[in-house]
Design a protein around this motif. Sequence first.
Motif, PDB file in Angstrom:
ATOM      1  N   GLU A   1       0.805  -1.225   0.000  1.00 23.13           N
ATOM      2  CA  GLU A   1       0.000   0.000   0.000  1.00 23.13           C
ATOM      3  C   GLU A   1       0.841   1.280   0.000  1.00 23.13           C
ATOM      4  N   GLY A   2       2.146   1.135   0.244  1.00 21.72           N
ATOM      5  CA  GLY A   2       3.010   2.318   0.302  1.00 21.72           C
ATOM      6  C   GLY A   2       2.792   3.142   1.559  1.00 21.72           C
ATOM      7  N   LEU A   3       2.249   2.511   2.607  1.00 23.29           N
ATOM      8  CA  LEU A   3       1.977   3.219   3.861  1.00 23.29           C
ATOM      9  C   LEU A   3       3.099   2.931   4.858  1.00 23.29           C
ATOM     10  N   PHE A   4       3.842   3.947   5.218  1.00 18.08           N
ATOM     11  CA  PHE A   4       4.986   3.838   6.124  1.00 18.08           C
ATOM     12  C   PHE A   4       4.503   4.164   7.531  1.00 18.08           C
ATOM     13  N   LEU A   5       3.937   3.155   8.208  1.00 18.76           N
ATOM     14  CA  LEU A   5       3.237   3.367   9.466  1.00 18.76           C
ATOM     15  C   LEU A   5       3.982   2.770  10.649  1.00 18.76           C
ATOM     16  N   GLY A   6       3.679   3.295  11.826  1.00 17.16           N
ATOM     17  CA  GLY A   6       4.264   2.800  13.062  1.00 17.16           C
ATOM     18  C   GLY A   6       3.425   1.706  13.699  1.00 17.16           C
ATOM     19  N   THR A   7       3.870   1.265  14.863  1.00 20.07           N
ATOM     20  CA  THR A   7       3.241   0.114  15.507  1.00 20.07           C
ATOM     21  C   THR A   7       1.797   0.380  15.939  1.00 20.07           C
ATOM     22  N   SER A   8       1.493   1.572  16.410  1.00 26.33           N
ATOM     23  CA  SER A   8       0.104   1.870  16.800  1.00 26.33           C
ATOM     24  C   SER A   8      -0.837   1.736  15.610  1.00 26.33           C
ATOM     25  N   SER A   9      -0.403   2.198  14.464  1.00 33.40           N
ATOM     26  CA  SER A   9      -1.222   2.066  13.260  1.00 33.40           C
ATOM     27  C   SER A   9      -1.369   0.609  12.850  1.00 33.40           C
ATOM     28  N   GLY A  10      -0.318  -0.169  13.021  1.00 32.22           N
ATOM     29  CA  GLY A  10      -0.397  -1.595  12.709  1.00 32.22           C
ATOM     30  C   GLY A  10      -1.422  -2.306  13.572  1.00 32.22           C
ATOM     31  N   VAL A  11      -1.443  -1.964  14.854  1.00 33.77           N
ATOM     32  CA  VAL A  11      -2.437  -2.538  15.765  1.00 33.77           C
ATOM     33  C   VAL A  11      -3.838  -2.107  15.336  1.00 33.77           C
ATOM     34  N   ASN A  12      -4.008  -0.842  14.932  1.00 31.27           N
ATOM     35  CA  ASN A  12      -5.312  -0.362  14.469  1.00 31.27           C
ATOM     36  C   ASN A  12      -5.786  -1.143  13.248  1.00 31.27           C
ATOM     37  N   VAL A  13      -4.896  -1.368  12.291  1.00 32.01           N
ATOM     38  CA  VAL A  13      -5.276  -2.082  11.076  1.00 32.01           C
ATOM     39  C   VAL A  13      -5.661  -3.525  11.407  1.00 32.01           C
TER      40      VAL A  13
ATOM     41  N   ASP B   1       3.709   7.374  12.115  1.00 31.59           N
ATOM     42  CA  ASP B   1       4.524   6.854  11.027  1.00 31.59           C
ATOM     43  C   ASP B   1       5.672   6.032  11.609  1.00 31.59           C
ATOM     44  N   ALA B   2       6.481   5.470  10.756  1.00 29.50           N
ATOM     45  CA  ALA B   2       7.514   4.537  11.210  1.00 29.50           C
ATOM     46  C   ALA B   2       8.896   5.168  11.347  1.00 29.50           C
ATOM     47  N   ASN B   3       9.002   6.471  11.258  1.00 28.52           N
ATOM     48  CA  ASN B   3      10.311   7.120  11.325  1.00 28.52           C
ATOM     49  C   ASN B   3      11.092   6.800  12.589  1.00 28.52           C
ATOM     50  N   LYS B   4      10.433   6.665  13.707  1.00 34.43           N
ATOM     51  CA  LYS B   4      11.145   6.439  14.965  1.00 34.43           C
ATOM     52  C   LYS B   4      11.503   4.973  15.213  1.00 34.43           C
ATOM     53  N   TYR B   5      11.214   4.102  14.255  1.00 37.71           N
ATOM     54  CA  TYR B   5      11.425   2.667  14.447  1.00 37.71           C
ATOM     55  C   TYR B   5      12.590   2.091  13.645  1.00 37.71           C
ATOM     56  N   TYR B   6      13.412   2.931  13.050  1.00 41.97           N
ATOM     57  CA  TYR B   6      14.503   2.432  12.208  1.00 41.97           C
ATOM     58  C   TYR B   6      15.444   1.489  12.947  1.00 41.97           C
TER      59      TYR B   6
END
Length: 69
Positions: A9-21, A44-49
Amino acid sequence: MLFKLIKTEGLFLGTSSGVNVMGAIKMAKELGPGNTIVTILCDDANKYYDKMFNKEYLLSRNLPYADWM
């Protein structure tokens, strides 16, 4: 789920968004066809690198990693 959302999907998401999905998918399966489910993808996933996108880290903890890593 996060790796799949990035790849398909091209969605660069963080863990909270993953749980939501995942919650939305589970709810959709329970409710069945003909219902609308809405969720907010709030990070977004910027802080998870250093962890989520670090194959060695994930392997060391027996966690899944993306096939494109």
